[in-house]
Design an enzyme around this catalytic site. Structure first.
Site, PDB file in Angstrom:
ATOM      1  N   HIS B 146       0.873  -1.184   0.000  1.00 30.80           N
ATOM      2  CA  HIS B 146       0.000   0.000   0.000  1.00 30.80           C
ATOM      3  C   HIS B 146       0.908   1.233   0.000  1.00 30.80           C
ATOM      4  O   HIS B 146       2.043   1.173   0.476  1.00 30.80           O
ATOM      5  CB  HIS B 146      -0.834  -0.062   1.281  1.00 30.80           C
ATOM      6  CG  HIS B 146      -1.887   0.987   1.432  1.00 30.80           C
ATOM      7  ND1 HIS B 146      -1.606   2.263   1.842  1.00 30.80           N
ATOM      8  CD2 HIS B 146      -3.227   0.929   1.266  1.00 30.80           C
ATOM      9  CE1 HIS B 146      -2.741   2.948   1.908  1.00 30.80           C
ATOM     10  NE2 HIS B 146      -3.735   2.167   1.569  1.00 30.80           N
ATOM     11  N   ASP B 223       3.178  -4.737   8.024  1.00 22.41           N
ATOM     12  CA  ASP B 223       1.997  -3.875   7.918  1.00 22.41           C
ATOM     13  C   ASP B 223       0.774  -4.787   8.017  1.00 22.41           C
ATOM     14  O   ASP B 223       0.421  -5.458   7.056  1.00 22.41           O
ATOM     15  CB  ASP B 223       2.039  -3.122   6.581  1.00 22.41           C
ATOM     16  CG  ASP B 223       0.734  -2.372   6.292  1.00 22.41           C
ATOM     17  OD1 ASP B 223      -0.177  -2.393   7.147  1.00 22.41           O
ATOM     18  OD2 ASP B 223       0.630  -1.781   5.203  1.00 22.41           O
ATOM     19  N   GLN B 226      -4.484  -4.971   6.900  1.00 16.05           N
ATOM     20  CA  GLN B 226      -5.515  -5.825   6.300  1.00 16.05           C
ATOM     21  C   GLN B 226      -5.527  -7.218   6.908  1.00 16.05           C
ATOM     22  O   GLN B 226      -6.369  -8.045   6.539  1.00 16.05           O
ATOM     23  CB  GLN B 226      -5.303  -5.929   4.780  1.00 16.05           C
ATOM     24  CG  GLN B 226      -5.428  -4.625   4.041  1.00 16.05           C
ATOM     25  CD  GLN B 226      -6.842  -4.067   4.062  1.00 16.05           C
ATOM     26  OE1 GLN B 226      -7.813  -4.757   4.368  1.00 16.05           O
ATOM     27  NE2 GLN B 226      -6.971  -2.781   3.755  1.00 16.05           N
ATOM     28  N   LYS B 249     -10.116  -0.535  10.686  1.00 16.85           N
ATOM     29  CA  LYS B 249     -10.394  -1.661   9.785  1.00 16.85           C
ATOM     30  C   LYS B 249     -10.791  -2.908  10.566  1.00 16.85           C
ATOM     31  O   LYS B 249     -11.178  -3.913   9.983  1.00 16.85           O
ATOM     32  CB  LYS B 249      -9.170  -1.945   8.918  1.00 16.85           C
ATOM     33  CG  LYS B 249      -8.870  -0.827   7.916  1.00 16.85           C
ATOM     34  CD  LYS B 249      -7.796  -1.262   6.946  1.00 16.85           C
ATOM     35  CE  LYS B 249      -7.116  -0.099   6.252  1.00 16.85           C
ATOM     36  NZ  LYS B 249      -7.949   0.566   5.258  1.00 16.85           N
ATOM     37  N   CYS B 387      -4.995   2.854  -3.395  1.00 15.13           N
ATOM     38  CA  CYS B 387      -3.736   3.344  -2.823  1.00 15.13           C
ATOM     39  C   CYS B 387      -2.610   2.338  -3.032  1.00 15.13           C
ATOM     40  O   CYS B 387      -1.753   2.153  -2.171  1.00 15.13           O
ATOM     41  CB  CYS B 387      -3.875   3.697  -1.343  1.00 15.13           C
ATOM     42  SG  CYS B 387      -4.982   5.066  -1.063  1.00 15.13           S
TER      43      CYS B 387
END
Lengths: 147, 429
Positions: B146, B223, B226, B249, B387
């Site tokens: 991302h 990261d 998600q 999220k 993104c």
């Protein structure tokens, strides 16, 4: 007609599938690039200006049906017009798609885009090519390119 | 069974013997009642919210926790001796402990509250990068990151004269691990990698990536923005050095997020921002800094946001992350099968291990037009570059349509998506 069918009128779909003036004119002296970072739509508008008159216009690029049809019809309508006439059209078009003014009756063929005002998220799609045209009209004269 | 568990929309957690039924599926109909927004009508239709990878909706428990805080406990933390300040501080501390439990961090002191995954990554890029990444050094990322896991490193590279290296992915959207390993060089100072790709849904083999990097003593930032909504995450089992995620999220409020870091790294890092709460003592001659995590939390934080995040993580932990993951896998498999069966559909991202996200194109229809037609049907999806412009470039597309799933989504909603796609083909024919 549903709002959706009003937005995606036959004329608009037809222009998006077979855009007019979808080319770089043989002679261009003004170009500008328009980009919508939100959706990735990207167009280049090429002008052949003679004084204040738009002698030829073309565009290239990729984007959604609304943006492409808008660019296509724009090139048809401003070809042969003066800079001031093109700007006046843009002004009226902008007022119509943002819902500020009537049904666009005075805009002729462009009235098919009146449905856009019900879709605020799509106003930028409809106006992208016009903003790009404005930028090309305002831009400094480039070296003439002849292919 | 406690009433609290009932309220979270959970089926019986225990049988008569008190043994957990880990295999039992989520009671989605009951879960849906926990999310007030799901009763919204969009253009006269029932809302079908499939844009969860952009942000998830919030359960009543989260909304209530935030309202309760402002109505009963609001005060600044770590400051006053008065009752409200003590209550606010305790609630904030409790949220940090909940986050610790959620990712199985050894200590709550390793949990830094930030605004989101983006800020967490920027924090590491600046505070860690400024001291450990110099001219000629390299940072290794993957081609599926991302923008938030690209741009902070580019900024650091520009500042320090370092170089960003990018490990390629194959056509399915899987990381080419052997290429990744080849790009690990003597100048690699840090690896940053998505746990789950937001544009492709690929689950990266982060455990193996971390092993490869650690063999060369290179730290790894994961990261997890998600990943945390879809997978149980154990930072100790992963052995990652940093783990970043956003609260919004995973059913928490926007503006909440977490950076986990190994204690030694956090202690050695300089502050990220200066201000109140991050100091031990200040004189005009010399300021001494507070210990982690406070050293990285300058200024009054989003106290309500942290409390809301704690409530969100309590909520999903009560559901059981194993069952949350199983539900997500079931929906994704069903959606993959149904959507790919539509004539002219091209899936973008077909890696064998995926989570949460289905990215696709429908014939020549621009995703933006598809999104508008679906919206008229009450179906919310994301359309655009997500993104992740380098990913779009990798596949030679400007944009995709992306449906992404959450605990409250159902197979019927996938059916609605399929019907919507068919309608779009009709309207845009």
């Amino acid at each position: 007609m549903t709002e959706l069918n009003e937005l995606y009128q036959e004329v608009i779909l037809e222009h998006s599938k077979a855009p007019r003036n979808f080319r770089r004119p043989a002679t261009t002296n003004h170009t500008a690039e328009g980009y919508n970072p939100l959706c990735g739509d990207r167009y280049t508008v090429f002008l052949d200006l003679e004084g204040n008159a738009i002698r030829d216009i073309g565009f290239q690029g990729a984007g959604c049906a609304i943006s492409k049809a808008s660019a296509s019809m724009m090139t048809q309508l401003v070809k042969g017009k003066t800079k001031a006439e093109a700007e006046k059209l843009f002004e009226g078009f902008h007022r119509m798609v943002t819902g500020e003014a009537g049904n666009g009756d005075e805009l002729g063929k462009l009235a098919v885009f009146a449905g856009v005002r019900k879709f605020p998220a799509r106003v930028k799609c409809a106006t992208l090519a016009w903003h790009t045209l404005q930028s090309a009209l305002d831009g400094k004269q480039e070296a003439v390119s002849t292919e | 069974m406690s009433a609290a568990i009932h309220r979270t929309g959970l089926e019986a957690l225990h049988d008569g013997e008190g043994q957990p039924h880990v295999s039992r599926a989520l009671d989605v109909e009951r879960i849906r009642l926990d999310f007030p927004i799901l009763s919204e009508r969009i253009h006269g239709r029932k809302l079908v919210y499939l844009d969860n990878a952009a942000t998830s909706q919030k359960p009543r428990a989260v909304i209530d926790a935030i309202v309760h805080y402002y109505e009963h406990d609001n005060a600044n933390i770590h400051r006053g001796v008065h009752a409200l300040s003590v209550r606010a501080t305790e609630a904030h501390d409790a949220a940090r402990e909940t986050v610790r439990r959620f990712i199985n961090a050894p200590s709550a002191r390793q949990i830094v509250f930030v605004r989101g995954a983006t800020e967490a990554i920027n924090l590491v890029a600046q505070a860690y990068g400024s001291e450990h990444v110099g001219a000629g050094d390299e940072i290794l990322i993957t081609a599926m990151e991302h923008h938030s896991d690209i741009v902070p490193w580019q900024i650091l590279c520009e500042q320090n004269g370092a170089r960003l290296r990018v490990a390629p992915i194959d056509d399915s959207g899987e990381l080419r691990l052997e290429e990744f390993e080849k790009l690990m060089g003597p100048r690699t100072r840090l690896v940053a990698v998505a746990h789950v790709s937001n544009a492709l849904g690929t689950i990266n083999p982060v455990r193996r990536i971390i092993e490869i990097a650690h063999r060369r003593s290179v730290p790894v930032l994961v990261d997890g923005a998600q990943a945390v909504p879809h997978l149980p995450v154990d930072v100790q089992a992963l052995d990652c050095d940093f783990y970043a995620f956003s609260g919004h999220k995973v059913y928490g409020p926007t503006g909440s997020g977490v950076l986990y870091g190994k204690t030694g790294l956090l202690e050695a890092m300089p502050p990220y921002q200066g201000g109140g709460d991050m100091i031990r003592s200040v004189t005009f001659e010399k300021t001494t800094y507070n210990v982690p995590p406070y050293k990285f939390e300058a200024g009054t934080p989003d106290i309500a946001g942290a409390i809301g995040l704690g409530a969100a993580l309590d909520y999903v932990m009560a559901l059981g992350m194993d069952r949350v993951a199983a539900h997500g896998q079931d929906l994704l498999a069903y959606a993959t099968e149904r959507v790919s069966a539509i004539d002219g559909v091209r899936l973008i991202g077909t890696a064998p291990h995926r989570a949460g996200v289905l990215s696709f194109l429908v014939g020549d229809i621009h995703p933006h037009d598809l999104g508008t037609v679906l919206d008229q049907e009450g179906i919310a999806i994301r359309t655009g570059h997500h993104c992740a412009q380098p990913v779009m470039e990798r596949y030679g597309v400007a944009a995709t349509a992306r449906a992404s799933f959450a605990v409250y989504n159902t197979r019927e909603e996938v059916d609605a998506l399929v019907a919507g796609i068919l309608k779009a083909r009709e309207v845009l024919g």
